[in-house]
Design a protein around this motif. Structure first.
Motif, short mmCIF file in Angstrom:
data_model
loop_
_atom_site.label_atom_id
_atom_site.label_comp_id
_atom_site.label_asym_id
_atom_site.label_seq_id
_atom_site.Cartn_x
_atom_site.Cartn_y
_atom_site.Cartn_z
N VAL A 45 -3.40 1.78 8.97
CA VAL A 45 -2.46 0.88 9.65
C VAL A 45 -2.08 -0.26 8.73
O VAL A 45 -0.90 -0.63 8.63
CB VAL A 45 -3.05 0.37 10.99
CG1 VAL A 45 -2.23 -0.79 11.55
CG2 VAL A 45 -3.14 1.50 12.00
N LYS A 46 -3.06 -0.83 8.04
CA LYS A 46 -2.80 -1.93 7.11
C LYS A 46 -1.83 -1.48 6.02
O LYS A 46 -0.84 -2.16 5.72
CB LYS A 46 -4.10 -2.42 6.49
CG LYS A 46 -3.95 -3.55 5.50
CD LYS A 46 -5.32 -3.98 4.98
CE LYS A 46 -5.19 -5.07 3.96
NZ LYS A 46 -5.25 -4.60 2.60
N TYR A 48 0.28 1.05 6.10
CA TYR A 48 1.59 1.32 6.71
C TYR A 48 2.36 0.03 6.93
O TYR A 48 3.54 -0.06 6.59
CB TYR A 48 1.40 2.06 8.04
CG TYR A 48 2.69 2.26 8.80
CD1 TYR A 48 3.52 3.34 8.51
CD2 TYR A 48 3.07 1.37 9.80
CE1 TYR A 48 4.70 3.53 9.19
CE2 TYR A 48 4.26 1.56 10.49
CZ TYR A 48 5.07 2.63 10.18
OH TYR A 48 6.26 2.81 10.86
N ASN A 49 1.70 -0.97 7.46
CA ASN A 49 2.38 -2.23 7.76
C ASN A 49 2.80 -2.98 6.51
O ASN A 49 3.73 -3.78 6.55
CB ASN A 49 1.49 -3.12 8.63
CG ASN A 49 1.40 -2.61 10.05
OD1 ASN A 49 2.24 -1.83 10.52
ND2 ASN A 49 0.37 -3.00 10.75
N GLU A 50 2.13 -2.71 5.38
CA GLU A 50 2.49 -3.38 4.13
C GLU A 50 3.68 -2.73 3.43
O GLU A 50 4.30 -3.35 2.58
CB GLU A 50 1.29 -3.41 3.19
CG GLU A 50 0.22 -4.38 3.63
CD GLU A 50 -1.03 -4.34 2.78
OE1 GLU A 50 -1.13 -3.46 1.89
OE2 GLU A 50 -1.90 -5.19 3.00
N ARG A 51 4.00 -1.49 3.80
CA ARG A 51 5.15 -0.82 3.18
C ARG A 51 6.42 -1.39 3.81
O ARG A 51 6.61 -1.34 5.02
CB ARG A 51 5.09 0.70 3.41
CG ARG A 51 4.02 1.36 2.59
CD ARG A 51 4.21 2.86 2.55
NE ARG A 51 4.20 3.51 3.85
CZ ARG A 51 3.14 4.08 4.41
NH1 ARG A 51 1.98 4.06 3.80
NH2 ARG A 51 3.24 4.65 5.58
N ARG A 52 7.28 -1.86 3.00
CA ARG A 52 8.53 -2.46 3.48
C ARG A 52 9.69 -1.92 2.67
O ARG A 52 9.57 -1.59 1.50
CB ARG A 52 8.50 -3.98 3.29
CG ARG A 52 7.39 -4.67 4.00
CD ARG A 52 7.78 -4.95 5.41
NE ARG A 52 6.70 -5.70 6.03
CZ ARG A 52 6.36 -5.57 7.27
NH1 ARG A 52 6.98 -4.74 8.04
NH2 ARG A 52 5.38 -6.27 7.77
N ARG A 80 10.47 2.18 5.57
CA ARG A 80 10.26 2.30 7.01
C ARG A 80 11.00 1.18 7.71
O ARG A 80 11.22 0.11 7.15
CB ARG A 80 8.79 2.29 7.36
CG ARG A 80 8.12 0.95 7.19
CD ARG A 80 6.74 0.97 7.83
NE ARG A 80 6.18 -0.35 7.88
CZ ARG A 80 6.38 -1.22 8.86
NH1 ARG A 80 7.12 -0.91 9.89
NH2 ARG A 80 5.82 -2.40 8.83
N SER A 83 8.90 -1.82 14.10
CA SER A 83 7.83 -2.80 14.21
C SER A 83 6.56 -2.31 13.52
O SER A 83 6.41 -1.13 13.22
CB SER A 83 7.55 -3.10 15.68
OG SER A 83 7.17 -1.91 16.34
N ASP A 84 5.65 -3.24 13.30
CA ASP A 84 4.36 -2.91 12.70
C ASP A 84 3.53 -2.07 13.66
O ASP A 84 3.62 -2.21 14.88
CB ASP A 84 3.59 -4.17 12.36
CG ASP A 84 4.12 -4.87 11.12
OD1 ASP A 84 4.96 -4.28 10.41
OD2 ASP A 84 3.70 -6.01 10.86
N ARG A 86 -0.01 -1.04 15.43
CA ARG A 86 -1.11 -1.85 15.95
C ARG A 86 -2.42 -1.09 15.77
O ARG A 86 -2.51 0.09 16.08
CB ARG A 86 -0.86 -2.18 17.42
CG ARG A 86 0.36 -3.11 17.58
CD ARG A 86 0.62 -3.57 19.01
NE ARG A 86 -0.38 -3.23 19.98
CZ ARG A 86 -0.13 -2.52 21.08
NH1 ARG A 86 1.06 -2.06 21.32
NH2 ARG A 86 -1.10 -2.26 21.93
N THR A 87 -3.42 -1.77 15.28
CA THR A 87 -4.68 -1.14 14.93
C THR A 87 -5.43 -0.59 16.14
O THR A 87 -5.88 0.56 16.13
CB THR A 87 -5.58 -2.13 14.17
OG1 THR A 87 -4.88 -2.58 13.01
CG2 THR A 87 -6.89 -1.50 13.77
#
Length: 139
Positions: A45-46, A48-52, A80, A83-84, A86-87
Motif C-alpha cells: 500500500v505504501k 502504491y500510494n507513493e507512485r504518482r 495511477r 485516491s490513495d 488504505r492500509t
C-alpha cells in the motif's frame, strides 16, 4: 532498523516458468504468517500510494519493458489516478483471501496454513505466494 525478506509471487497456471524472488524491506522480522501478510500488504500500500503521475504527457515503453510487464500480468505506464489506498481494509482483505483459500503461502518448501503459525526462519528462506486461478463454467 529494517529487515529484508525475499518473496516470489506466482499464479497457479499451466505455465511452469519460475519467477525470481524479489527483496522486500520490512521494518521488522515477522514471526507469524499474519504478521508477514500484514507487513507485505502494508508495504505494498505504501509503495502504491507513493507512485504518482509525474506530469508526463506521453510515456513510452521499450519492448523489454512491455515483455517484463506482461510477465507481471499488467502492461501500463506506471501512472495511477484516484485516491490513495488504505492500509487497514487492504490488510483485512488479504487475510480474508488467505482464509478463503484464494492464495497459499510457502516458507521455503513448507506450506504455512494457519495465520498464527510461526515462520520457520532459516538462512536463505524465500517466501512463495501462489494465487489460485478461479475456474468457471467447467462443469
Amino acid at each position: 532498523m529494517s529487515y529484508t525478506i525475499y518473496v516470489r509471487m506466482k499464479k497457479s497456471t499451466r505455465e511452469r516458468r519460475g519467477t525470481e524472488p524479489v527483496p522486500i524491506v520490512l521494518t521488522q522480522r515477522p514471526e507469524t504468517l499474519r504478521e508477514l501478510l500484514t507487513a507485505l500488504v502494508t508495504q505494498g500500500v505504501k509503495d502504491y500510494n507513493e507512485r504518482r503521475d509525474e506530469g508526463k504527457l506521453l510515456g513510452y515503453l521499450t519492448a523489454e519493458q512491455i515483455e517484463e510487464k506482461a510477465g507481471e500480468g499488467k502492461v501500463s505506464f506506471g501512472f495511477r489516478n484516484g485516491s490513495d489506498a488504505r492500509t487497514e481494509p487492504a490488510v483485512e482483505n488479504a487475510l480474508q483471501c488467505f482464509a478463503d483459500g484464494i492464495y497459499h503461502v510457502f516458507a521455503g518448501e513448507r506450506e504455512l496454513t494457519e495465520l498464527d503459525e510461526a515462520i520457520p526462519w532459516e538462512d536463505g528462506l524465500v517466501f512463495t505466494l501462489i494465487r489460485l486461478v478461479m475456474l468457471a463454467g467447467l462443469l
